[in-house]
Design a protein around this motif. Sequence first.
Motif, PDB file in Angstrom:
ATOM      1  N   MET A 185      -0.761 -14.603  52.394  1.00 16.65           N
ATOM      2  CA  MET A 185      -1.073 -13.533  53.338  1.00 16.65           C
ATOM      3  C   MET A 185      -2.303 -12.770  52.851  1.00 16.65           C
ATOM      4  O   MET A 185      -2.526 -12.625  51.650  1.00 16.65           O
ATOM      5  CB  MET A 185       0.108 -12.575  53.480  1.00 16.65           C
ATOM      6  N   ARG A 186      -3.092 -12.281  53.804  1.00 16.75           N
ATOM      7  CA  ARG A 186      -4.269 -11.472  53.474  1.00 16.75           C
ATOM      8  C   ARG A 186      -3.845 -10.003  53.433  1.00 16.75           C
ATOM      9  O   ARG A 186      -3.605  -9.383  54.470  1.00 16.75           O
ATOM     10  CB  ARG A 186      -5.358 -11.674  54.517  1.00 16.75           C
ATOM     11  N   LEU A 187      -3.773  -9.457  52.238  1.00 21.22           N
ATOM     12  CA  LEU A 187      -3.319  -8.075  52.078  1.00 21.22           C
ATOM     13  C   LEU A 187      -4.345  -7.201  51.357  1.00 21.22           C
ATOM     14  O   LEU A 187      -4.103  -6.003  51.174  1.00 21.22           O
ATOM     15  CB  LEU A 187      -1.997  -8.036  51.313  1.00 21.22           C
ATOM     16  N   ASP A 188      -5.463  -7.763  50.969  1.00 22.86           N
ATOM     17  CA  ASP A 188      -6.475  -6.987  50.251  1.00 22.86           C
ATOM     18  C   ASP A 188      -6.926  -5.796  51.097  1.00 22.86           C
ATOM     19  O   ASP A 188      -7.279  -5.941  52.271  1.00 22.86           O
ATOM     20  CB  ASP A 188      -7.682  -7.857  49.915  1.00 22.86           C
ATOM     21  N   GLY A 189      -6.890  -4.630  50.484  1.00 25.43           N
ATOM     22  CA  GLY A 189      -7.319  -3.425  51.182  1.00 25.43           C
ATOM     23  C   GLY A 189      -6.274  -2.799  52.069  1.00 25.43           C
ATOM     24  O   GLY A 189      -6.519  -1.726  52.638  1.00 25.43           O
ATOM     25  N   ARG A 190      -5.136  -3.454  52.198  1.00 22.28           N
ATOM     26  CA  ARG A 190      -4.084  -2.903  53.049  1.00 22.28           C
ATOM     27  C   ARG A 190      -3.433  -1.698  52.380  1.00 22.28           C
ATOM     28  O   ARG A 190      -3.267  -1.649  51.156  1.00 22.28           O
ATOM     29  CB  ARG A 190      -3.031  -3.967  53.331  1.00 22.28           C
ATOM     30  N   ARG A 191      -3.038  -0.734  53.182  1.00 23.03           N
ATOM     31  CA  ARG A 191      -2.409   0.468  52.635  1.00 23.03           C
ATOM     32  C   ARG A 191      -1.007   0.149  52.111  1.00 23.03           C
ATOM     33  O   ARG A 191      -0.380  -0.844  52.503  1.00 23.03           O
ATOM     34  CB  ARG A 191      -2.326   1.568  53.689  1.00 23.03           C
ATOM     35  N   GLU A 192      -0.510   0.994  51.239  1.00 26.64           N
ATOM     36  CA  GLU A 192       0.840   0.885  50.695  1.00 26.64           C
ATOM     37  C   GLU A 192       1.675   2.039  51.233  1.00 26.64           C
ATOM     38  O   GLU A 192       1.220   3.186  51.246  1.00 26.64           O
ATOM     39  CB  GLU A 192       0.809   0.930  49.170  1.00 26.64           C
ATOM     40  N   SER A 193       2.852   1.742  51.676  1.00 31.24           N
ATOM     41  CA  SER A 193       3.733   2.789  52.180  1.00 31.24           C
ATOM     42  C   SER A 193       4.125   3.737  51.038  1.00 31.24           C
ATOM     43  O   SER A 193       4.317   3.321  49.897  1.00 31.24           O
ATOM     44  CB  SER A 193       4.997   2.171  52.786  1.00 31.24           C
ATOM     45  N   THR A 194       4.245   5.007  51.375  1.00 31.83           N
ATOM     46  CA  THR A 194       4.729   5.994  50.412  1.00 31.83           C
ATOM     47  C   THR A 194       6.205   6.287  50.641  1.00 31.83           C
ATOM     48  O   THR A 194       6.798   7.100  49.931  1.00 31.83           O
ATOM     49  CB  THR A 194       3.932   7.309  50.535  1.00 31.83           C
ATOM     50  N   ASN A 195       6.780   5.608  51.613  1.00 28.20           N
ATOM     51  CA  ASN A 195       8.185   5.823  51.949  1.00 28.20           C
ATOM     52  C   ASN A 195       9.066   4.932  51.073  1.00 28.20           C
ATOM     53  O   ASN A 195       9.889   4.159  51.562  1.00 28.20           O
ATOM     54  CB  ASN A 195       8.413   5.515  53.436  1.00 28.20           C
ATOM     55  N   VAL A 196       8.837   5.052  49.752  1.00 27.26           N
ATOM     56  CA  VAL A 196       9.489   4.194  48.780  1.00 27.26           C
ATOM     57  C   VAL A 196      10.126   5.034  47.690  1.00 27.26           C
ATOM     58  O   VAL A 196       9.516   5.982  47.180  1.00 27.26           O
ATOM     59  CB  VAL A 196       8.483   3.203  48.155  1.00 27.26           C
ATOM     60  N   ASP A 197      11.346   4.698  47.347  1.00 28.97           N
ATOM     61  CA  ASP A 197      12.074   5.345  46.250  1.00 28.97           C
ATOM     62  C   ASP A 197      12.204   4.312  45.135  1.00 28.97           C
ATOM     63  O   ASP A 197      13.030   3.404  45.215  1.00 28.97           O
ATOM     64  CB  ASP A 197      13.446   5.806  46.748  1.00 28.97           C
ATOM     65  N   ASP A 198      11.367   4.434  44.131  1.00 30.28           N
ATOM     66  CA  ASP A 198      11.342   3.460  43.043  1.00 30.28           C
ATOM     67  C   ASP A 198      12.278   3.924  41.930  1.00 30.28           C
ATOM     68  O   ASP A 198      11.959   4.836  41.168  1.00 30.28           O
ATOM     69  CB  ASP A 198       9.916   3.298  42.519  1.00 30.28           C
ATOM     70  N   ARG A 199      13.418   3.286  41.823  1.00 28.32           N
ATOM     71  CA  ARG A 199      14.421   3.657  40.829  1.00 28.32           C
ATOM     72  C   ARG A 199      14.496   2.659  39.683  1.00 28.32           C
ATOM     73  O   ARG A 199      15.442   2.673  38.893  1.00 28.32           O
ATOM     74  CB  ARG A 199      15.806   3.758  41.491  1.00 28.32           C
ATOM     75  N   ARG A 200      13.517   1.791  39.572  1.00 27.18           N
ATOM     76  CA  ARG A 200      13.596   0.721  38.583  1.00 27.18           C
ATOM     77  C   ARG A 200      13.654   1.233  37.155  1.00 27.18           C
ATOM     78  O   ARG A 200      14.294   0.629  36.296  1.00 27.18           O
ATOM     79  CB  ARG A 200      12.417  -0.233  38.755  1.00 27.18           C
ATOM     80  N   ARG A 201      12.990   2.347  36.880  1.00 24.52           N
ATOM     81  CA  ARG A 201      12.968   2.865  35.510  1.00 24.52           C
ATOM     82  C   ARG A 201      14.155   3.787  35.225  1.00 24.52           C
ATOM     83  O   ARG A 201      14.259   4.324  34.121  1.00 24.52           O
ATOM     84  CB  ARG A 201      11.659   3.616  35.261  1.00 24.52           C
ATOM     85  N   MET A 202      15.036   3.948  36.210  1.00 27.20           N
ATOM     86  CA  MET A 202      16.189   4.824  36.011  1.00 27.20           C
ATOM     87  C   MET A 202      17.323   4.107  35.288  1.00 27.20           C
ATOM     88  O   MET A 202      18.358   4.688  34.996  1.00 27.20           O
ATOM     89  CB  MET A 202      16.698   5.335  37.368  1.00 27.20           C
ATOM     90  N   GLY A 203      17.110   2.829  35.044  1.00 26.40           N
ATOM     91  CA  GLY A 203      18.140   2.094  34.322  1.00 26.40           C
ATOM     92  C   GLY A 203      18.847   1.141  35.257  1.00 26.40           C
ATOM     93  O   GLY A 203      18.963   1.356  36.452  1.00 26.40           O
ATOM     94  N   GLY A 204      19.307   0.103  34.711  1.00 30.87           N
ATOM     95  CA  GLY A 204      20.041  -0.904  35.448  1.00 30.87           C
ATOM     96  C   GLY A 204      20.753  -1.769  34.453  1.00 30.87           C
ATOM     97  O   GLY A 204      21.604  -2.564  34.772  1.00 30.87           O
ATOM     98  N   GLY A 205      20.359  -1.544  33.240  1.00 33.60           N
ATOM     99  CA  GLY A 205      21.113  -2.103  32.153  1.00 33.60           C
ATOM    100  C   GLY A 205      20.838  -3.555  31.851  1.00 33.60           C
ATOM    101  O   GLY A 205      19.835  -4.121  32.237  1.00 33.60           O
ATOM    102  N   LYS A 206      21.796  -4.144  31.160  1.00 33.09           N
ATOM    103  CA  LYS A 206      21.622  -5.485  30.624  1.00 33.09           C
ATOM    104  C   LYS A 206      22.111  -6.488  31.654  1.00 33.09           C
ATOM    105  O   LYS A 206      23.266  -6.889  31.649  1.00 33.09           O
ATOM    106  CB  LYS A 206      22.403  -5.616  29.320  1.00 33.09           C
ATOM    107  N   LYS A 207      21.216  -6.902  32.529  1.00 31.85           N
ATOM    108  CA  LYS A 207      21.624  -7.816  33.592  1.00 31.85           C
ATOM    109  C   LYS A 207      22.208  -9.111  33.034  1.00 31.85           C
ATOM    110  O   LYS A 207      23.082  -9.705  33.636  1.00 31.85           O
ATOM    111  CB  LYS A 207      20.438  -8.129  34.510  1.00 31.85           C
ATOM    112  N   ALA A 208      21.723  -9.540  31.889  1.00 33.29           N
ATOM    113  CA  ALA A 208      22.237 -10.779  31.331  1.00 33.29           C
ATOM    114  C   ALA A 208      23.687 -10.656  30.916  1.00 33.29           C
ATOM    115  O   ALA A 208      24.368 -11.646  30.704  1.00 33.29           O
ATOM    116  CB  ALA A 208      21.395 -11.201  30.125  1.00 33.29           C
ATOM    117  N   GLY A 209      24.201  -9.424  30.805  1.00 34.72           N
ATOM    118  CA  GLY A 209      25.572  -9.198  30.376  1.00 34.72           C
ATOM    119  C   GLY A 209      26.600  -9.806  31.310  1.00 34.72           C
ATOM    120  O   GLY A 209      27.709 -10.112  30.913  1.00 34.72           O
ATOM    121  N   ILE A 210      26.269  -9.982  32.589  1.00 34.00           N
ATOM    122  CA  ILE A 210      27.222 -10.588  33.506  1.00 34.00           C
ATOM    123  C   ILE A 210      26.825 -12.018  33.832  1.00 34.00           C
ATOM    124  O   ILE A 210      27.402 -12.634  34.709  1.00 34.00           O
ATOM    125  CB  ILE A 210      27.378  -9.764  34.806  1.00 34.00           C
TER     126      ILE A 210
END
Length: 288
Positions: free
Chosen positions: A1-26
């Motif tokens: 897809m051609r996405l160069d220069g396309r805007r990014e939505s700000t309607n995003v809640d990025d919780r990735r750094r809030m923790g999710g733990g050891k996924k390999a544990g399960i």
Amino acid sequence: MRLDGRRESTNVDDRRRMGGGKKAGIGIGGIVIAALITWLMGGNPLSVLESTDMSSILTEQGQGATHEPTAEEEELAKFSRQILAGTEDVWSKEFQKMGRTYEPPRLVLFTGSVQSACGGATSSSGPFYCSGDQSVYIDLSFFSQMRKQLGADGDFAYAYVIAHEVGHHVQYLLGILNEAHQQMSQVSQTESNRISVRLELQADFFAGIWAYHDNKMFNSLEDGDIEEGLNVASKIGDDYLQKKAQGYTVPDAFNHGTSAQRVRWLKKGLNSGRINDGDTFSPDYSDL
């Protein structure tokens, strides 16, 4: 897809750094299989979320852990924000044509586990839409699972996943989602599954509608993109996945639609561009 220069939505809640733990544990194998089967076959993934004992899972994964996204993941996050922005642009115009105002969903990026208004979920739940908070939830590792487990790869393949979930939000805004869920609670399991199939095929159609208009607005589709999307649709049909998992199919248990149906409705949206062509509830079930 051609996405160069396309805007990014700000309607995003990025919780990735809030923790999710050891996924390999399960067990990464269990996560991969469960994610694909749950999202790609589960017509209403919220039923899985509601029946899950999240307390033990969250404890096992470690709620206090932090996650540092890789460079590849950051690229996928940017890509997801751009695709979400594209859905905002397209559906805002389509709703204007209907004399309505489009209220976009929020995209929640998480790692490992997350809390939504529909309950707790882990990566094994796969991407899902929660009407309770009008949000689309996704752990970006799902894209690598698609590639490794199904051979479903490519930017348009990933965009299709997001656009499909946004399609459920469109259904919610139009009153289709709540009406269908109400009907599903009043009928047999087999009939409930058939209503779910109608919902999912329409969400596929809406994903095609988005791609049609996004390409008209931004010339976003490149050679091979549509093939990527149709390849994904062909590999996430209930019949394909049931045969892959158990060697045979149980049609009464289908709740997303067959491979042929999913390809047909995605392709119909891609070729049509007209919302009114996406009525999956009036035709006889056998004609879907």
